[in-house]
Design an enzyme around this catalytic site. Structure first.
Site, PDB file in Angstrom:
ATOM      1  N   GLN A 120      -6.125  -1.967  -3.621  1.00 19.03           N
ATOM      2  CA  GLN A 120      -4.772  -1.952  -4.168  1.00 19.03           C
ATOM      3  C   GLN A 120      -4.571  -3.094  -5.165  1.00 19.03           C
ATOM      4  O   GLN A 120      -4.633  -4.265  -4.790  1.00 19.03           O
ATOM      5  CB  GLN A 120      -3.748  -2.066  -3.031  1.00 19.03           C
ATOM      6  N   GLY A 121      -4.335  -2.763  -6.419  1.00 20.20           N
ATOM      7  CA  GLY A 121      -4.137  -3.762  -7.460  1.00 20.20           C
ATOM      8  C   GLY A 121      -2.672  -3.984  -7.776  1.00 20.20           C
ATOM      9  O   GLY A 121      -2.177  -3.537  -8.818  1.00 20.20           O
ATOM     10  N   TYR A 122      -1.978  -4.664  -6.884  1.00 20.46           N
ATOM     11  CA  TYR A 122      -0.552  -4.957  -7.081  1.00 20.46           C
ATOM     12  C   TYR A 122      -0.337  -6.445  -7.387  1.00 20.46           C
ATOM     13  O   TYR A 122       0.067  -6.824  -8.466  1.00 20.46           O
ATOM     14  CB  TYR A 122       0.243  -4.578  -5.831  1.00 20.46           C
ATOM     15  N   SER A 123      -0.611  -7.314  -6.400  1.00 21.62           N
ATOM     16  CA  SER A 123      -0.279  -8.737  -6.525  1.00 21.62           C
ATOM     17  C   SER A 123      -1.059  -9.423  -7.635  1.00 21.62           C
ATOM     18  O   SER A 123      -2.213  -9.081  -7.913  1.00 21.62           O
ATOM     19  CB  SER A 123      -0.556  -9.463  -5.208  1.00 21.62           C
ATOM     20  N   SER A 155      -7.459  -6.647  -1.071  1.00 25.32           N
ATOM     21  CA  SER A 155      -8.258  -6.394   0.133  1.00 25.32           C
ATOM     22  C   SER A 155      -9.399  -5.426  -0.159  1.00 25.32           C
ATOM     23  O   SER A 155      -9.190  -4.350  -0.736  1.00 25.32           O
ATOM     24  CB  SER A 155      -7.375  -5.812   1.240  1.00 25.32           C
ATOM     25  N   GLU A 236       2.804   3.142   3.192  1.00 24.52           N
ATOM     26  CA  GLU A 236       2.061   2.035   3.798  1.00 24.52           C
ATOM     27  C   GLU A 236       2.585   1.682   5.178  1.00 24.52           C
ATOM     28  O   GLU A 236       1.836   1.251   6.043  1.00 24.52           O
ATOM     29  CB  GLU A 236       2.138   0.810   2.885  1.00 24.52           C
ATOM     30  N   SER A 352       6.340 -10.802   1.285  1.00 26.84           N
ATOM     31  CA  SER A 352       6.693 -11.926   2.150  1.00 26.84           C
ATOM     32  C   SER A 352       8.022 -11.678   2.863  1.00 26.84           C
ATOM     33  O   SER A 352       8.831 -10.836   2.457  1.00 26.84           O
ATOM     34  CB  SER A 352       6.787 -13.216   1.325  1.00 26.84           C
ATOM     35  N   GLU A 354      10.596 -13.496   2.832  1.00 24.06           N
ATOM     36  CA  GLU A 354      11.722 -13.784   1.932  1.00 24.06           C
ATOM     37  C   GLU A 354      12.067 -12.569   1.077  1.00 24.06           C
ATOM     38  O   GLU A 354      13.248 -12.217   0.896  1.00 24.06           O
ATOM     39  CB  GLU A 354      11.376 -14.984   1.037  1.00 24.06           C
TER      40      GLU A 354
END
Length: 373
Positions: A120-123, A155, A236, A352, A354
């Site tokens: 997964q290429g998100y962050s 990951s 997810e 997160s 938050e």
């Protein structure tokens, strides 16, 4: 439903190699990786992969209740962690919902057969939980997209064949506008995958650098990537979380046994914390069952917020039960030390705490939006 549960339990009892039990999972993805992959191919051959997918796409068309049963029985059997989770549980349902027929024909069979693995290429370094701040870009070059940028905390990228990438495809666009959902092959020039060593000493997370990587695959329309990306995040946090909770229960029961054996349970404070953990797990399960299939805004955020906090506190409680002996690891980390260290990340990855609270505040409670650049 009892018959279905018995069938799942019987099949696992007959086919699961005892040597694979308990292997893999967060902080331990390196364990028997190829053996676990072979196991998943056996699952696929028997029709247990993608059981919730429609039959026309190779799944079983299992009901929501049947999917819950399968994940629970899989966890009760202590079967190994899945190596193709990102493909089966995230990308597959996303392609079924948003992909073209050609993309479904191309990718879904290989996901079910565990022939191609996904990440997964998100962050990104500057866009972690604040996903709309992504800066990785992609530009058209004829019939291809050329991708440039960096992803992080990816990951299993070091073993993956493909990455689904959220990239900015409209120059000058901001936030969730102008993004596209791309499928990028990793085994090509222009892709550099670098593992990140964690506190546990393992390296299942990675940095992924794109420097002119190419792809022809965009899911949905260009510029509509935010909608696709949010749809994927809904998948997810689905029924697999109930199987995850079986694993949590196993950890809690083992910790209770340790507390009894060492006498730590005689401490009133520790006994109270163990009881609170048990109550918290019951609440976690009740909430997960109650909200299954809930697509309302903020539902997924509540689930993530609740389980991540519970599991992190369990890691802290494990160290309290261990006492001073938990501070040393002369022969490497034991299971409790690994749990404590890796669960520190539970409240960070996947969004997160938050960010989850902001989502709940803004989308559910209707509070004013937090100021953003």
């Amino acid at each position: 439903m009892d018959e279905f549960r018995a069938g799942v339990r019987s099949w696992l009892a007959e086919h699961l190699d005892p040597a694979l039990k308990g292997l893999g999972g967060p902080g331990r993805e390196h364990e028997a990786f190829e053996e676990r992959r072979a196991w998943e191919r056996k699952l696929g051959a028997a029709g247990w992969n993608g059981i919730g997918w429609p039959e026309r796409h190779g799944g079983r068309g299992a009901t929501l209740a049947e999917q819950v049963v399968f994940h629970e029985e899989y966890a009760r059997a202590d079967a190994p962690a899945r190596v193709s989770h990102l493909g089966q549980e995230l990308l597959g349902p996303t392609l079924i919902a948003f992909g073209s027929e050609a993309q479904q024909r191309r990718f879904l069979p290989k996901i079910l057969a565990v022939e191609e693995l996904w990440c997964q290429g998100y962050s990104e370094p500057g866009a972690g939980s604040d996903l709309a701040a992504v800066s990785t870009s992609a530009q058209r070059d004829g019939g291809e997209w050329v991708v440039t940028g960096q992803k992080v905390w990816t990951s299993l990228a070091h073993v993956a064949d493909w990455c689904f990438v959220l990239a900015r495809t409209e120059p000058g666009s901001k936030r969730h506008h102008g993004l596209s959902f791309l499928l990028v092959p990793l085994r090509q020039d222009g892709v550099d995958v670098r593992p990140i060593r964690q506190l546990t000493g393992t390296a299942e997370f990675n940095e992924v650098f794109f420097d002119g990587a190419r792809t022809t695959e965009v899911v949905g329309e260009p510029g509509d990537g935010w909608r696709v990306a949010m749809g994927l995040l809904g998948f997810e946090r689905g029924v697999a979380t109930l199987g995850q909770q079986i694993g949590f229960r196993r950890e809690l029961e083992a910790l209770c046994r340790l507390a009894e054996e060492t006498g730590a349970a005689d401490d009133p404070h520790i006994a109270e914390q163990l009881n609170r953990a048990w109550v918290g797990l019951e609440v976690l399960r009740a909430h997960a069952v109650r909200t299954l299939g809930d697509a309302s805004p903020g539902a997924a955020s509540v689930v993530k917020l609740v389980w991540a906090g519970w599991h992190r506190r369990l890691g802290e409680l494990a160290m309290l039960v261990r006492g001073a002996s938990g501070l040393v690891a002369p022969d490497g980390l034991d299971a409790w030390q690994r749990l404590f260290l890796f669960s520190r990340a539970d409240t960070i990855y996947g969004g997160s705490d938050e960010i989850q609270r902001n989502v709940i505040a803004e989308r559910v409670l209707g509070l004013p939006r937090e100021a953003r650049p």
